[in-house]
Write a protein that holds these residues in place. Structure first.
Motif, PDB file in Angstrom:
ATOM      1  N   ALA A  26       5.611   7.055  25.934  1.00  0.00           N
ATOM      2  CA  ALA A  26       4.778   6.793  24.764  1.00  0.00           C
ATOM      3  C   ALA A  26       4.550   5.304  24.544  1.00  0.00           C
ATOM      4  O   ALA A  26       3.525   4.902  24.031  1.00  0.00           O
ATOM      5  CB  ALA A  26       5.408   7.416  23.523  1.00  0.00           C
ATOM      6  N   TRP A  36       1.424   8.281  22.341  1.00  0.00           N
ATOM      7  CA  TRP A  36       1.537   9.460  21.486  1.00  0.00           C
ATOM      8  C   TRP A  36       2.066   9.034  20.116  1.00  0.00           C
ATOM      9  O   TRP A  36       2.973   8.205  20.037  1.00  0.00           O
ATOM     10  CB  TRP A  36       2.509  10.459  22.100  1.00  0.00           C
ATOM     11  CG  TRP A  36       1.974  11.167  23.297  1.00  0.00           C
ATOM     12  CD1 TRP A  36       2.218  10.853  24.601  1.00  0.00           C
ATOM     13  CD2 TRP A  36       1.126  12.308  23.310  1.00  0.00           C
ATOM     14  NE1 TRP A  36       1.565  11.741  25.428  1.00  0.00           N
ATOM     15  CE2 TRP A  36       0.885  12.647  24.655  1.00  0.00           C
ATOM     16  CE3 TRP A  36       0.533  13.087  22.314  1.00  0.00           C
ATOM     17  CZ2 TRP A  36       0.091  13.719  25.039  1.00  0.00           C
ATOM     18  CZ3 TRP A  36      -0.263  14.156  22.690  1.00  0.00           C
ATOM     19  CH2 TRP A  36      -0.475  14.461  24.039  1.00  0.00           C
ATOM     20  N   ILE A  37       1.515   9.635  19.054  1.00  0.00           N
ATOM     21  CA  ILE A  37       2.012   9.380  17.701  1.00  0.00           C
ATOM     22  C   ILE A  37       2.184  10.718  16.984  1.00  0.00           C
ATOM     23  O   ILE A  37       1.472  11.689  17.291  1.00  0.00           O
ATOM     24  CB  ILE A  37       1.080   8.452  16.894  1.00  0.00           C
ATOM     25  CG1 ILE A  37      -0.318   9.055  16.743  1.00  0.00           C
ATOM     26  CG2 ILE A  37       1.018   7.075  17.518  1.00  0.00           C
ATOM     27  CD1 ILE A  37      -1.216   8.306  15.794  1.00  0.00           C
ATOM     28  N   PRO A  38       3.126  10.792  16.046  1.00  0.00           N
ATOM     29  CA  PRO A  38       3.303  12.039  15.300  1.00  0.00           C
ATOM     30  C   PRO A  38       2.022  12.416  14.544  1.00  0.00           C
ATOM     31  O   PRO A  38       1.295  11.540  14.075  1.00  0.00           O
ATOM     32  CB  PRO A  38       4.429  11.713  14.318  1.00  0.00           C
ATOM     33  CG  PRO A  38       5.146  10.553  14.923  1.00  0.00           C
ATOM     34  CD  PRO A  38       4.098   9.764  15.667  1.00  0.00           C
ATOM     35  N   GLU A  64       6.747  19.250  15.480  1.00  0.00           N
ATOM     36  CA  GLU A  64       6.897  18.205  16.489  1.00  0.00           C
ATOM     37  C   GLU A  64       5.547  17.876  17.126  1.00  0.00           C
ATOM     38  O   GLU A  64       5.483  17.385  18.255  1.00  0.00           O
ATOM     39  CB  GLU A  64       7.906  18.659  17.545  1.00  0.00           C
ATOM     40  CG  GLU A  64       9.290  18.890  16.961  1.00  0.00           C
ATOM     41  CD  GLU A  64      10.262  19.533  17.927  1.00  0.00           C
ATOM     42  OE1 GLU A  64       9.906  19.762  19.104  1.00  0.00           O
ATOM     43  OE2 GLU A  64      11.393  19.827  17.488  1.00  0.00           O
ATOM     44  N   ARG A  66       2.265  16.016  18.073  1.00  0.00           N
ATOM     45  CA  ARG A  66       1.896  14.624  18.277  1.00  0.00           C
ATOM     46  C   ARG A  66       0.479  14.587  18.837  1.00  0.00           C
ATOM     47  O   ARG A  66      -0.023  15.583  19.336  1.00  0.00           O
ATOM     48  CB  ARG A  66       2.886  13.930  19.200  1.00  0.00           C
ATOM     49  CG  ARG A  66       2.986  14.538  20.574  1.00  0.00           C
ATOM     50  CD  ARG A  66       4.266  14.098  21.293  1.00  0.00           C
ATOM     51  NE  ARG A  66       4.254  14.502  22.674  1.00  0.00           N
ATOM     52  CZ  ARG A  66       4.549  15.733  23.111  1.00  0.00           C
ATOM     53  NH1 ARG A  66       4.856  16.683  22.279  1.00  0.00           N
ATOM     54  NH2 ARG A  66       4.531  16.004  24.398  1.00  0.00           N
ATOM     55  N   LYS A  67      -0.147  13.413  18.689  1.00  0.00           N
ATOM     56  CA  LYS A  67      -1.514  13.282  19.197  1.00  0.00           C
ATOM     57  C   LYS A  67      -1.632  12.027  20.044  1.00  0.00           C
ATOM     58  O   LYS A  67      -0.867  11.071  19.895  1.00  0.00           O
ATOM     59  CB  LYS A  67      -2.530  13.268  18.067  1.00  0.00           C
ATOM     60  CG  LYS A  67      -2.556  11.996  17.263  1.00  0.00           C
ATOM     61  CD  LYS A  67      -3.670  12.037  16.230  1.00  0.00           C
ATOM     62  CE  LYS A  67      -3.664  10.776  15.391  1.00  0.00           C
ATOM     63  NZ  LYS A  67      -4.770  10.777  14.432  1.00  0.00           N
ATOM     64  N   TYR A  83      -3.859  17.023  21.028  1.00  0.00           N
ATOM     65  CA  TYR A  83      -2.741  17.416  20.164  1.00  0.00           C
ATOM     66  C   TYR A  83      -1.859  18.405  20.915  1.00  0.00           C
ATOM     67  O   TYR A  83      -2.364  19.338  21.542  1.00  0.00           O
ATOM     68  CB  TYR A  83      -3.254  18.111  18.898  1.00  0.00           C
ATOM     69  CG  TYR A  83      -3.925  17.182  17.918  1.00  0.00           C
ATOM     70  CD1 TYR A  83      -3.232  16.691  16.815  1.00  0.00           C
ATOM     71  CD2 TYR A  83      -5.244  16.788  18.097  1.00  0.00           C
ATOM     72  CE1 TYR A  83      -3.844  15.838  15.914  1.00  0.00           C
ATOM     73  CE2 TYR A  83      -5.864  15.935  17.202  1.00  0.00           C
ATOM     74  CZ  TYR A  83      -5.164  15.467  16.108  1.00  0.00           C
ATOM     75  OH  TYR A  83      -5.765  14.623  15.219  1.00  0.00           O
ATOM     76  N   GLY A  85       2.588  20.020  20.912  1.00  0.00           N
ATOM     77  CA  GLY A  85       3.939  19.984  20.373  1.00  0.00           C
ATOM     78  C   GLY A  85       4.275  21.241  19.597  1.00  0.00           C
ATOM     79  O   GLY A  85       3.397  22.001  19.194  1.00  0.00           O
TER      80      GLY A  85
END
Length: 176
Positions: A26, A36-38, A64, A66-67, A83, A85
């Motif tokens: 990430a 990747w971010i939440p 969980e 993430r995008k 997206y 998770g």
């Protein structure tokens, strides 16, 4: 190329991109753009008649998701995002207290059009709410699972699902 073949081709690309992106650390770019971010889901409530015949609450119990931003418009707004998770939602009938948990851990490639509309290319389960006469499914809170495309109009009110292969289930029937 017909719509279903095109969707299947795009979805195969989603799976390949997800696999490649998941293998990339990430913070490979030093923690700046590109990682990747939440992407947490907010809990929400709907009054009786909006989605189910009774008032309902949907809240994540495992989130969980993430995008990854894949492309942007010149103004910096997202053009294409991925997206993925684990997402387990709890759906509660607020009249009776009946509860069910649903797996909404699908993977989606989301494309934002310049006119404000949005298209999701999805593999796996996603939880979608439908208003009365506002889409390709009747009013309800639906788990849609499989390989499919969801098109949203610019207001995000009207949704059309095109199934390549999969199932739909109205979760309202599980918490009556």
């Amino acid at each position: 190329m017909n719509w279903k073949k095109k969707a299947a081709t795009v979805l195969a690309g989603v799976v390949a991109v997800t696999s490649l992106a998941s293998a990339t650390p990430a913070a490979a770019d030093g923690g700046t753009r590109g990682g990747w971010i939440p992407a947490p889901q907010e809990a929400f409530e709907q009054p009786a008649g909006a989605r189910c015949d009774f008032p309902v609450r949907v809240q994540p119990v495992v989130d969980e998701v993430r995008k990854l931003v894949l492309a942007e418009y010149p103004d910096g707004s997202p053009r294409r995002e991925l997206y993925t998770g684990a997402l387990i939602d709890e759906v509660t009938n607020l009249d009776t207290g009946a509860v069910t948990r649903v797996d909404a851990s699908g993977t989606s490639l989301v494309e934002y059009a310049a006119d404000g509309s949005m298209t999701w290319y999805v593999t796996g389960p996603v939880l979608l709410g439908f208003r009365e006469d506002a889409g390709s499914l009747p009013r309800g809170i639906w788990i849609v699972d499989g390989v499919y495309v969801v098109q949203f109009d610019p207001t995000y009110v009207h949704k059309t699902i095109t199934m390549v292969r999969g199932t739909t289930h109205n979760v309202c029937t599980d918490v009556v």
